[in-house]
Design an enzyme around this catalytic site. Structure first.
Site, mmCIF file in Angstrom:
data_model
loop_
_atom_site.group_PDB
_atom_site.id
_atom_site.type_symbol
_atom_site.label_atom_id
_atom_site.label_comp_id
_atom_site.label_asym_id
_atom_site.label_seq_id
_atom_site.Cartn_x
_atom_site.Cartn_y
_atom_site.Cartn_z
ATOM 1 N N ALA A 27 29.942 -18.336 25.445
ATOM 2 C CA ALA A 27 31.198 -17.986 24.786
ATOM 3 C C ALA A 27 31.907 -19.264 24.349
ATOM 4 O O ALA A 27 32.005 -20.217 25.107
ATOM 5 C CB ALA A 27 32.071 -17.190 25.745
ATOM 6 N N GLN A 79 24.953 -10.108 22.571
ATOM 7 C CA GLN A 79 25.242 -9.808 23.970
ATOM 8 C C GLN A 79 26.528 -8.992 24.083
ATOM 9 O O GLN A 79 27.524 -9.307 23.445
ATOM 10 C CB GLN A 79 25.402 -11.089 24.784
ATOM 11 N N CYS A 109 28.250 -13.267 33.924
ATOM 12 C CA CYS A 109 29.465 -14.059 33.709
ATOM 13 C C CYS A 109 30.314 -14.085 34.991
ATOM 14 O O CYS A 109 30.655 -13.041 35.538
ATOM 15 C CB CYS A 109 30.272 -13.480 32.555
ATOM 16 N N GLY A 233 21.080 -23.634 27.992
ATOM 17 C CA GLY A 233 22.484 -23.525 27.621
ATOM 18 C C GLY A 233 23.104 -24.880 27.377
ATOM 19 O O GLY A 233 23.014 -25.456 26.275
HETATM 20 C C1 LIG Z 1 30.832 -22.594 28.107
HETATM 21 C C2 LIG Z 1 29.870 -21.561 28.605
HETATM 22 C C3 LIG Z 1 29.978 -20.248 28.148
HETATM 23 C C4 LIG Z 1 29.089 -19.268 28.610
HETATM 24 N N1 LIG Z 1 29.177 -18.004 28.123
HETATM 25 C C5 LIG Z 1 28.273 -17.060 28.501
HETATM 26 C C6 LIG Z 1 28.273 -15.763 27.910
HETATM 27 O O1 LIG Z 1 29.082 -15.438 27.035
HETATM 28 N N2 LIG Z 1 27.343 -14.883 28.356
HETATM 29 C C7 LIG Z 1 26.420 -15.211 29.330
HETATM 30 O O2 LIG Z 1 25.586 -14.388 29.710
HETATM 31 N N3 LIG Z 1 26.393 -16.444 29.869
HETATM 32 C C8 LIG Z 1 27.275 -17.365 29.464
HETATM 33 N N4 LIG Z 1 27.199 -18.631 29.980
HETATM 34 C C9 LIG Z 1 26.125 -18.969 30.930
HETATM 35 C C10 LIG Z 1 24.909 -19.541 30.181
HETATM 36 O O3 LIG Z 1 24.362 -18.586 29.320
HETATM 37 C C11 LIG Z 1 23.834 -20.015 31.177
HETATM 38 O O4 LIG Z 1 23.419 -18.915 31.939
HETATM 39 C C12 LIG Z 1 24.345 -21.105 32.112
HETATM 40 O O5 LIG Z 1 25.076 -22.079 31.405
HETATM 41 C C13 LIG Z 1 23.194 -21.778 32.856
HETATM 42 O O6 LIG Z 1 22.288 -22.343 31.967
HETATM 43 P P1 LIG Z 1 22.276 -23.939 31.631
HETATM 44 O O7 LIG Z 1 22.183 -24.661 32.943
HETATM 45 O O8 LIG Z 1 21.069 -24.128 30.756
HETATM 46 O O9 LIG Z 1 23.579 -24.236 30.946
HETATM 47 C C14 LIG Z 1 28.086 -19.609 29.546
HETATM 48 C C15 LIG Z 1 27.982 -20.927 29.987
HETATM 49 C C16 LIG Z 1 28.843 -21.911 29.521
HETATM 50 C C17 LIG Z 1 28.702 -23.323 30.003
#
Ligand SMILES: Cc1cc2nc3c(=O)[nH]c(=O)nc-3n(C[C@H](O)[C@H](O)[C@H](O)COP(=O)(O)O)c2cc1C
Length: 335
Positions: A27, A79, A109, A233
């Site tokens: 997001a 999503q 989330c 992410g």
């Molecule tokens: C700023 C931010 C916004 C996120 N928004 C969502 C979201 O809208 N929906 C979701 O399922 N996960 C969301 N996440 C989680 C990510 O999709 C992911 O699961 C999480 O960051 C772990 O992965 P990473 O270590 O590769 O960042 C968000 C993460 C961050 C940092």
């Protein structure tokens, strides 16, 4: 069929991915300009920012900007987030009507404002409600529905295997596991053991997520969890080309050459142009600030530039400042 590094080509309910590297929904970040960049740099699929199931907010600018358009590039995966099964089903239908080719359900989330409405990761405490939501959403649309969740609510309640099995029984076509509990938020290290256990307990594709930030880590996570795909992410923030770096490493067993300053400059300028176009100048230049922060943070002495950039309130000033910044770096490299 095989793609990178001998991994099986992934098809999620008939939607075929070009490779097994997925850009995470984030997001405030995974908007259309960012998703386009991820596709350009080799993501096999991107997922939109979460779209609220509550139809009272669909008329807002925020929801409108999060909608997918039928001419968007790549796989149009949206999503949705909410806790009311009927609302979730309607949100899925609404997005499919507007061009979504895949619906992902947010059950990961950890945000308080989302969890207090029992949405996002809060749902992990209520498997029966999860089942009803999944059945309703799957029944409402004729595109594949996927689920994104965490390992559990907290360390004493790690129920991702139970949830994955419920998901599979309800007709969910793939499940993403972020290797943390809700209680962990983003703290500590992602643990991949639970993801591996989920992979061993279901036959639908499993997508491993959490803390993958280098090509080497990507390879390790694939090998350890045996996941069908990985999701990236935060490591794509300011580095959307991480997907091609990972694909290159998995294919050739060595690291790709670092992008040159000129190449990075081009990416950033294109990204800014897209943000100004997509959001309009007022909002676009504000959103540009955080991306520029990420793009430039690893350059020596960039703190001062970032402070200056954060107060610029004109798009042409932003572009000028960025060009000057990269030009200085180029000159420093030559001297
Ligand atoms: C700023 C931010 C916004 C996120 N928004 C969502 C979201 O809208 N929906 C979701 O399922 N996960 C969301 N996440 C989680 C990510 O999709 C992911 O699961 C999480 O960051 C772990 O992965 P990473 O270590 O590769 O960042 C968000 C993460 C961050 C940092």
């Amino acid at each position: 069929m095989r793609n990178i590094a001998g991994l099986n080509l992934l098809s999620i309910g008939g939607v075929s991915l070009t490779n097994n590297l997925i850009a995470a929904p984030m997001a405030g970040i995974s908007d259309k300009p960012f998703r386009n960049l991820c596709y350009r740099f080799g993501a096999g699929m991107t997922i939109s920012e979460m779209f609220l199931a509550n139809s009272d907010v669909w008329h807002t600018d925020k929801s409108a900007l999060r909608m997918i358009a039928s001419n968007d590039v790549g796989i149009r995966a949206v999503q949705i987030v909410g806790s009311d099964p009927d609302e979730m089903a309607k949100a899925a239908e609404f997005n499919v009507k507007h061009g979504a080719q895949l619906i992902d359900i947010n059950m990961g989330c950890p945000a308080k404002k989302v969890n207090k409405k029992l949405a996002g990761s809060a749902l992990m405490q209520y498997p029966k409600l999860i089942e009803t939501i999944l059945q309703k959403v799957v029944g409402a649309v004729d595109v594949p529905v996927t689920l994104k969740t965490r390992t559990g609510w907290d360390k004493n309640h790690r129920n991702c295997i139970e949830i994955a099995q419920i998901a599979q029984d309800c007709g969910i076509k793939a499940i993403t596991i972020h290797g943390r509990t809700r209680a962990c938020l983003f703290n500590g290290k992602a643990e991949y053991q639970s993801i591996k256990a989920v992979k061993e307990s279901v036959s639908i594709p499993v997508i491993a997520n959490g803390d993958i930030s280098t090509p080497e880590q990507a390879k390790d996570v694939f090998q350890y969890t045996q996941a069908d795909a990985i999701m990236i992410g935060r490591a794509a923030q300011g580095r959307p080309w991480i997907f091609e770096e990972i694909a290159f490493y998995l294919t050739h067993g060595k690291l790709q050459k670092e992008k040159t300053i000129d190449e990075v400059e081009q990416v950033v300028l294109t990204h800014l142009e897209d943000l100004y176009q997509f959001y309009g100048e007022y909002k676009g230049l504000r959103i540009a600030r955080k991306h520029v922060n990420w793009y430039t943070k690893n350059y020596v002495d960039s703190d001062q530039f970032r402070r200056l950039f954060s107060v610029l309130s004109d798009t042409s000033e932003q572009v000028k400042a960025l060009k000057a910044f990269f030009s200085k770096i180029r000159n420093n490299q030559k001297s």
